[in-house]
Design a protein around this motif. Structure first.
Motif, PDB file in Angstrom:
ATOM      1  N   GLN A 716      58.774  55.684 151.723  1.00  0.00           N
ATOM      2  CA  GLN A 716      59.631  54.680 152.350  1.00  0.00           C
ATOM      3  C   GLN A 716      58.803  53.559 152.971  1.00  0.00           C
ATOM      4  O   GLN A 716      59.204  52.388 152.937  1.00  0.00           O
ATOM      5  CB  GLN A 716      60.516  55.346 153.411  1.00  0.00           C
ATOM      6  N   ALA A 717      57.636  53.916 153.492  1.00  0.00           N
ATOM      7  CA  ALA A 717      56.755  52.888 154.040  1.00  0.00           C
ATOM      8  C   ALA A 717      56.264  51.949 152.946  1.00  0.00           C
ATOM      9  O   ALA A 717      56.178  50.725 153.152  1.00  0.00           O
ATOM     10  CB  ALA A 717      55.565  53.552 154.736  1.00  0.00           C
ATOM     11  N   HIS A 718      55.951  52.493 151.780  1.00  0.00           N
ATOM     12  CA  HIS A 718      55.543  51.638 150.664  1.00  0.00           C
ATOM     13  C   HIS A 718      56.678  50.702 150.246  1.00  0.00           C
ATOM     14  O   HIS A 718      56.442  49.547 149.879  1.00  0.00           O
ATOM     15  CB  HIS A 718      55.131  52.495 149.465  1.00  0.00           C
ATOM     16  N   LEU A 719      57.909  51.193 150.320  1.00  0.00           N
ATOM     17  CA  LEU A 719      59.048  50.364 149.924  1.00  0.00           C
ATOM     18  C   LEU A 719      59.347  49.272 150.941  1.00  0.00           C
ATOM     19  O   LEU A 719      59.698  48.147 150.576  1.00  0.00           O
ATOM     20  CB  LEU A 719      60.297  51.243 149.740  1.00  0.00           C
ATOM     21  N   THR A 720      59.215  49.597 152.219  1.00  0.00           N
ATOM     22  CA  THR A 720      59.596  48.648 153.274  1.00  0.00           C
ATOM     23  C   THR A 720      58.437  47.835 153.809  1.00  0.00           C
ATOM     24  O   THR A 720      58.643  46.808 154.459  1.00  0.00           O
ATOM     25  CB  THR A 720      60.232  49.406 154.450  1.00  0.00           C
ATOM     26  N   GLY A 721      57.213  48.308 153.564  1.00  0.00           N
ATOM     27  CA  GLY A 721      56.053  47.634 154.140  1.00  0.00           C
ATOM     28  C   GLY A 721      55.876  47.909 155.617  1.00  0.00           C
ATOM     29  O   GLY A 721      55.096  47.221 156.299  1.00  0.00           O
ATOM     30  N   ASP A 722      56.558  48.920 156.144  1.00  0.00           N
ATOM     31  CA  ASP A 722      56.496  49.245 157.572  1.00  0.00           C
ATOM     32  C   ASP A 722      55.369  50.244 157.817  1.00  0.00           C
ATOM     33  O   ASP A 722      55.487  51.420 157.467  1.00  0.00           O
ATOM     34  CB  ASP A 722      57.831  49.822 158.024  1.00  0.00           C
ATOM     35  N   PRO A 723      54.266  49.819 158.448  1.00  0.00           N
ATOM     36  CA  PRO A 723      53.146  50.746 158.677  1.00  0.00           C
ATOM     37  C   PRO A 723      53.490  51.872 159.644  1.00  0.00           C
ATOM     38  O   PRO A 723      52.856  52.927 159.635  1.00  0.00           O
ATOM     39  CB  PRO A 723      52.045  49.843 159.237  1.00  0.00           C
ATOM     40  N   ASP A 724      54.510  51.649 160.512  1.00  0.00           N
ATOM     41  CA  ASP A 724      54.878  52.716 161.441  1.00  0.00           C
ATOM     42  C   ASP A 724      55.295  53.985 160.704  1.00  0.00           C
ATOM     43  O   ASP A 724      55.054  55.100 161.161  1.00  0.00           O
ATOM     44  CB  ASP A 724      56.022  52.250 162.346  1.00  0.00           C
ATOM     45  N   LEU A 725      55.930  53.814 159.555  1.00  0.00           N
ATOM     46  CA  LEU A 725      56.349  54.983 158.791  1.00  0.00           C
ATOM     47  C   LEU A 725      55.139  55.747 158.250  1.00  0.00           C
ATOM     48  O   LEU A 725      55.156  56.971 158.155  1.00  0.00           O
ATOM     49  CB  LEU A 725      57.268  54.561 157.643  1.00  0.00           C
ATOM     50  N   HIS A 726      54.075  55.023 157.898  1.00  0.00           N
ATOM     51  CA  HIS A 726      52.845  55.697 157.484  1.00  0.00           C
ATOM     52  C   HIS A 726      52.277  56.520 158.636  1.00  0.00           C
ATOM     53  O   HIS A 726      51.798  57.641 158.439  1.00  0.00           O
ATOM     54  CB  HIS A 726      51.805  54.673 157.028  1.00  0.00           C
TER      55      HIS A 726
END
Length: 895
Positions: A716-726
């Motif tokens: 999901q982080a790869h899809l959204t670009g949100d580093p917090d998810l990583h």
């Protein structure tokens, strides 16, 4: 199945006489034709000729020569099973043995010999047609009294022996009876007349020669007169050679004494081989005393009416099919068929219940029963068809463990259902055993369809009868049924099952519960708890249940892989496969191969991973539906993703998704949806990827599967670009000891860090991967190289310094470094907006009234981790307790 499989051709105890021109002719046919059928009447020598030819073909067929005797194939369905078992192929039950064989024989330059096909001619034709159309390098040699009548078949009629060859055979066989046997002029003349009158049929000549111990050739030739006089009254249309053979068998039969005739006809009850103990029990009575049975068998062997063979150092006997048919007619004429079949059933019921204890030596127990499987099946058919099916039902209950371990699980389910349905309202302990047996066989055949419900029915009856051992089995099987969809319920059932097993002193089911508990804890990523449970279970299961032991090793392999020990994972998966392969159990072998493939793929050896999956792939690739093998399709798909084959991976993920649509969400579905989401993202199908990842997250959250949730967050982080998810994914992986996958998080997070930090992180990740033996997958190397090139260009000379600094970091230090780097981002030092995503989740759950254990269960973290997060939250928000936290959360929601 291996290409190096040695030939296992019929052992010729007597020399092969003549037939050189016939051998040359058939060999020439096999050079140009792919299907050759040797036809002719019974006894003309089809089998001997085919066996001699097959022996000469071994050097010319690099992938093997296989011989399958089909006389024991009682029906068309049994034929394909026999062939598959002989070839050692892995049978995928939904596709069945025919398609399974076709898949695995494709590309093999081999010769398959099917002997005695006439009674299963339709099945032989179907099987042969399927194999030849799918396997262009395969040739098939058939022996049958009639052709298959399929396209491409070349029929070669086996002739009688030439006069000189017939005489040579008579003399050769005579010397087996009398070592110094020879023919004077008168004897030779009589023998030539006799061979002529027997139409040169080898079996008839051998039957005649068997009497040379007590008769002269002249007496044998003269003795045929009365018998052949009957031929004028034979039915019209019966082939002369068949009449001759029947007359020859009848002549030999009528020369027997009364006792030997009684034993001979009673032997027809055996569908294939038999031993002396069975003969003594079944054939005694009337004119036959138990102590005299051995003498009768010896005399029947001497007269070539019974064939003796040695198997594993034990003497066994059989009737050739032609002779068995004759004996069966005599049995019916004597009015003894029902009596002898009843004795046969009684004997094999006692046989199934006796012998080595299953719990003490499972392999010996299984080998003993499998060696008599044709007899057990025949006894079961007779018993279940009887007016009083009690004995048949008891035999079905005794065989449930064999079907659980055996390749014929679907057949076992059918037999058990018949046994249960014969007395559907029965509430006896026997009915409880049958229901338990049905759940037991379903465990390895189709667990999601019936296992739990049937086990609960059995449990009700076992409880009513106070049978603690049976209760432990029922509870254990119910736990397995719940295992796929509800870890907590399955765990509770294992605890109850363990108590019952302890009360009953049942060590097998006690260790089976430990294994299942270890599997549950592993899927919950509580690896420190899972490992000792699995290892203790393994110690108790290696000799009690190789199948469960194999699965236990596969789970230990998966745990080692997740916990930072890929090399150990490969070793354990290899041991799992070694235990599973001799079982021929599609489920156990499939799980072992899936574990081995996952370990190889994680170690960067995609080709070895694909090779491990190849036997399954051959079966699965053309399947419209596949038998249940936990994780096999997803494992193959993940290997293909790792190797960069997205199209292939998507096909297999779609296959597994379709397979799981008809059942409640399982832990397998969580894994499949997560992997499918990743493959879809890599293929650029972002919306579809989001849907699959959301499905995976929902199932993983419900069941409590941290590793899957971390994988979902990363995608999901790869899809959204949100580093917090990583970072959230990394937090879960650290909290649950998923050490191997920390480097995946480091690589993903590095792309969002300032250049010097990114270089240090990538250097640390690269060093850790080398130490772990967990290289970057092919699918990720391009992105890594592109990022590295940008960083090298942007930093110039600083790149080398940053790389060297990062390479010195341990994996633990690298993770701590990344997590500190996250804190340097622009985030308020205090207040609601200062909370990290994880802290926000903890705060909202705490404000909603959940206690620390409940929050930990919901977010897959330990109580101490929840407590640490709460202390940080209180400090950032300036509150002292949950009540004040709830007030802050409420005011924030109001905004």
């Amino acid at each position: 199945m291996t290409s190096e499989m040695p030939p296992d051709l019929p052992v010729q105890l007597a020399t092969f006489v003549g037939r050189q021109s016939e051998l040359a002719a058939v060999r020439a046919l096999l050079d140009t034709e792919r299907l050759v059928t040797l036809t002719g009447p019974g006894g003309v020598g089809k089998t001997r000729l085919a066996a001699q030819l097959a022996a000469t073909e071994v050097e010319r067929r690099p992938d093997g020569v296989w011989w399958v005797e089909l006389a024991a194939a009682g029906d068309q369905a049994r034929l394909a099973e026999l062939v598959a078992a002989r070839l050692g192929v892995l049978v995928e039950p939904v596709q069945g043995p025919v398609r399974s064989m076709a898949a695995q024989l494709r590309g093999r330059h081999a010769l398959l010999c099917l002997d005695n096909c006439e009674h299963v001619i339709d099945g032989a034709a179907e099987l042969t047609g399927a194999l030849l159309s799918s396997c262009p390098e395969l040739s098939v040699l058939i022996t049958s009294r009639e052709p298959l009548a399929v396209p491409g078949e070349v029929v070669w009629r086996v002739p009688s022996l030439a006069p000189d060859e017939a005489l040579e055979l008579f003399v050769e066989r005579g010397r087996q009876v009398r070592q110094q046997f020879g023919l004077d002029r008168a004897g030779e003349a009589a023998a030539r007349v006799m061979c002529s009158r027997l139409d040169g049929i080898p079996l008839a000549i051998e039957l005649a020669a068997a009497w040379l111990g007590s008769l002269t050739p002249q007496q044998i030739e003269h003795g045929l007169d009365d018998r052949f006089g009957l031929l004028v009254r034979s039915p019209r249309g019966v082939a002369a050679r068949q009449q001759t053979l029947a007359a020859s068998i009848a002549w030999s039969h009528d020369l027997l004494n009364e006792q030997d005739r009684a034993v001979f006809r009673r032997l027809a009850v055996f569908p294939s081989g038999f031993d002396l103990d069975a003969v003594r029990t079944i054939c005694q009575g009337g004119v036959v005393a138990r102590d005299d049975v051995l003498g009768s068998i010896g005399r029947l062997v001497d007269k070539s009416l019974v064939v003796a063979e040695a198997r594993g150092g034990v003497s066994r006997f059989l009737l050739l099919e032609t002779i068995r048919d004759y004996a069966a007619d005599r049995l019916r004429e004597a009015g003894e068929a029902g009596l002898v079949r009843d004795r046969h059933l009684d004997h094999f019921l006692a046989f199934a219940a006796g012998g080595p204890a299953r719990a003490a030596d499972l392999d010996a127990w299984r080998a003993r029963l499998e060696g008599e499987y044709d007899n057990l099946r025949a006894a079961l058919e007779w018993g279940l068809a009887a007016d009083d099916p009690g004995r048949g039902r008891r035999l079905a209950a005794e065989l449930s463990w064999l079907w659980h371990l055996h390749r014929h699980g679907h057949e076992g389910i059918a037999f058990l259902r018949r046994a249960i349905d014969r007395v559907p309202s029965d509430r006896s302990l026997l009915q409880a055993r049958l229901l338990t047996g049905l759940a037991l066989v379903a465990d390895t055949t189709s667990p999601l369809d019936m296992e739990y419900d049937v086990a609960r029915q059995a449990l009700e009856l076992a409880t009513a009868h106070g049978d603690e051992s049976l209760r432990s089995q029922c509870l254990s099987l119910a736990a397995v049924g719940r295992f796929y969809t509800d870890f907590a319920a399955a765990w509770d059932l294992t605890v109850e099952a363990t108590r019952s097993a302890d009360l009953a002193g049942d060590q097998l089911f006690r260790h089976a519960q430990l294994a299942l508990q270890g599997m549950i804890r592993q899927l919950q990523d509580r690896h420190d708890e899972a490992r000792p449970l699995l290892e203790t279970a393994l110690d108790g299961l290696r000799h009690r249940h190789r199948g469960i032991a194999s699965t236990t090793l596969a789970y230990l392999s998966s745990g080692a892989l997740a916990s930072g020990r890929p090399a150990e994972a490969r070793r354990l998966a290899g041991q799992s496969l070694e235990l599973a392969e001799p079982l021929g159990d599609y489920l156990r072998v499939g799980m072992a191969r899936a574990a081995l493939a996952a370990a190889h793929a994680a170690s960067g050896d995609v080709s070895a991973a694909l090779e491990a999956m190849r036997p399954l792939l051959l079966l699965m690739e053309n399947a419209e539906a596949a038998v249940f093998v936990p994780g096999a399709g997803a494992a193959l798909a993940q290997v293909l993703v790792a190797g960069g084959d997205l199209d292939g991976a998507l096909r297999w993920f779609e296959h597994d998704v379709r397979q799981s649509e008809h059942v409640a969400p399982t832990y397998l579905a969580a894994q499949v949806h997560a992997g499918y989401g990743e493959a879809l993202r890599r293929a650029g199908r972002c919306e579809d990827a989001r849907d699959e990842l959301d499905r995976a997250a929902a199932v993983a959250s419900k069941l409590g599967m941290p590793r899957v949730l971390a994988d979902v967050l990363q995608q999901q982080a790869h899809l959204t670009g949100d580093p917090d998810l990583h970072h959230e994914a990394l937090t879960i992986r650290v909290a649950h000891g998923l050490r191997t996958f920390w480097v995946d998080s480091l690589d993903a997070i590095a792309a969002h860090l300032p250049p010097p930090n990114a270089v240090r992180t990538l250097a640390a990740s690269t060093a850790a991967r080398a130490a772990l033996g967990y290289p970057r997958p092919v699918a990720e190397r391009r992105e890594y190289e592109e990022l590295l090139a940008r960083l090298r260009q942007g930093l110039g000379e600083e790149f080398a310094t940053a790389w060297a600094a990062g390479a010195e970091l341990s994996l633990d230090d690298a993770v701590a470094y990344v997590r500190r780097s996250r804190g340097a981002r622009d985030r308020p030092a205090a207040g609601w907006d200062s909370l990290t995503p994880t802290e926000l989740s903890v705060a909202r759950l705490a404000a909603a009234g959940l206690n620390n254990p409940q929050i930990g269960a919901r977010l897959f973290m330990s109580r101490s981790t929840v407590k640490t997060h709460l202390s940080h939250i209180y400090a950032k928000l300036g509150v002292a307790n949950r009540t004040e936290l709830a007030g802050v959360a409420s005011s924030t929601d109001d905004r």
